[in-house]
Design a protein around this motif. Sequence first.
Motif, PDB file in Angstrom:
ATOM      1  N   LEU A  10      -7.114  -0.625   2.223  1.00  0.00           N
ATOM      2  CA  LEU A  10      -6.879   0.498   3.127  1.00  0.00           C
ATOM      3  C   LEU A  10      -5.424   0.544   3.596  1.00  0.00           C
ATOM      4  CD1 LEU A  10     -10.119   0.525   5.300  1.00  0.00           C
ATOM      5  CD2 LEU A  10      -9.358   2.276   3.695  1.00  0.00           C
ATOM      6  N   ILE A  11      -4.877  -0.600   3.923  1.00  0.00           N
ATOM      7  CA  ILE A  11      -3.485  -0.661   4.371  1.00  0.00           C
ATOM      8  C   ILE A  11      -2.541  -0.224   3.250  1.00  0.00           C
ATOM      9  CG2 ILE A  11      -1.629  -2.237   5.063  1.00  0.00           C
ATOM     10  CD1 ILE A  11      -3.781  -3.756   6.694  1.00  0.00           C
ATOM     11  N   LEU A  12      -2.757  -0.718   2.044  1.00  0.00           N
ATOM     12  CA  LEU A  12      -1.914  -0.326   0.913  1.00  0.00           C
ATOM     13  C   LEU A  12      -2.041   1.172   0.626  1.00  0.00           C
ATOM     14  CD1 LEU A  12      -2.353  -3.319  -1.561  1.00  0.00           C
ATOM     15  CD2 LEU A  12      -0.325  -2.701  -0.250  1.00  0.00           C
ATOM     16  N   GLY A  13      -3.258   1.690   0.713  1.00  0.00           N
ATOM     17  CA  GLY A  13      -3.469   3.124   0.505  1.00  0.00           C
ATOM     18  C   GLY A  13      -2.748   3.949   1.551  1.00  0.00           C
ATOM     19  N   LEU A  14      -2.805   3.512   2.802  1.00  0.00           N
ATOM     20  CA  LEU A  14      -2.133   4.209   3.891  1.00  0.00           C
ATOM     21  C   LEU A  14      -0.617   4.180   3.710  1.00  0.00           C
ATOM     22  CD1 LEU A  14      -2.489   5.705   6.551  1.00  0.00           C
ATOM     23  CD2 LEU A  14      -2.442   3.512   7.720  1.00  0.00           C
ATOM     24  N   ILE A  15      -0.085   3.041   3.312  1.00  0.00           N
ATOM     25  CA  ILE A  15       1.351   2.921   3.070  1.00  0.00           C
ATOM     26  C   ILE A  15       1.773   3.860   1.932  1.00  0.00           C
ATOM     27  CG2 ILE A  15       3.162   1.369   2.209  1.00  0.00           C
ATOM     28  CD1 ILE A  15       1.755  -0.875   3.808  1.00  0.00           C
ATOM     29  N   ALA A  16       0.991   3.896   0.859  1.00  0.00           N
ATOM     30  CA  ALA A  16       1.294   4.782  -0.267  1.00  0.00           C
ATOM     31  C   ALA A  16       1.239   6.240   0.158  1.00  0.00           C
ATOM     32  CB  ALA A  16       0.324   4.523  -1.423  1.00  0.00           C
ATOM     33  N   LEU A  17       0.269   6.604   0.972  1.00  0.00           N
ATOM     34  CA  LEU A  17       0.136   7.972   1.448  1.00  0.00           C
ATOM     35  C   LEU A  17       1.327   8.366   2.322  1.00  0.00           C
ATOM     36  CD1 LEU A  17      -1.681  10.475   1.564  1.00  0.00           C
ATOM     37  CD2 LEU A  17      -2.744   9.502   3.584  1.00  0.00           C
TER      38      LEU A  17
END
Length: 172
Positions: A10-17
Motif C-alpha cells: 500500500l505504501i509503495l502504491g501510494l508513493i507511485a500514485l
Amino acid sequence: MKNTLLASGLILGLIALIGGGGYYYIQQSFEKSEGITSIAEDLSEQQEEPKIEELSEEPKVSSEVEMKEAQVQEYFHHMTHQKVEADKKWGAVKMTPENIESLLVIVKANQDKYEHGEYYRTILEEWQAGNFENAVSVHNFVWQLKGGTVGRATGLLDEAEERAFIEERFKD
C-alpha cells in the motif's frame, strides 16, 4: 508477515500514485503556455494604461508580471524541444509567435534583474524574426545551466520531424 507485506504494498502504491500525479501536474503546467501569455498581457496592460496616481511615479513592474529567471530558462528549454534532436526531452512549450512575443515582453521588463537577460532578449528577437538556427546552442546553454546530464541537443529537427513532434505533444 501478511500484514507487513500488505502495508508495504500500500505504501509503495501510494508513493507511485503521488509521484505519477506530480509528474503529470508538472508536465501539464509547462505544456500549457498560458502562463507566458497572461503574464505578458498583464505587463502590456499595466504599461499602456497607467492609473492616475501612478503618473507621478516612475513605472513599476507589478509582482504579478515578474518571472524568475529560472522559470524563463524552463520556458526556453521547453520551447527548444520543438526544434532540436535529443535523446531525452522532458516537457514542451509550443514555440508560437505569441509565446515568443509574450516571453520577450517579460524578458524586456525584467532584463536588468536576470544574469543572462541580454542573451535571452537577443535570442527571442532572433526567433521573432524566424531564425531558429540557434535552437541547439540555446537548448544546451540552458541545459548546462540546469546541470543537465541526459538529453543534450545534437542537431536541429527537419520540418517533418518538427511537425511530428508538434502533432504528438500538442494535440489540439
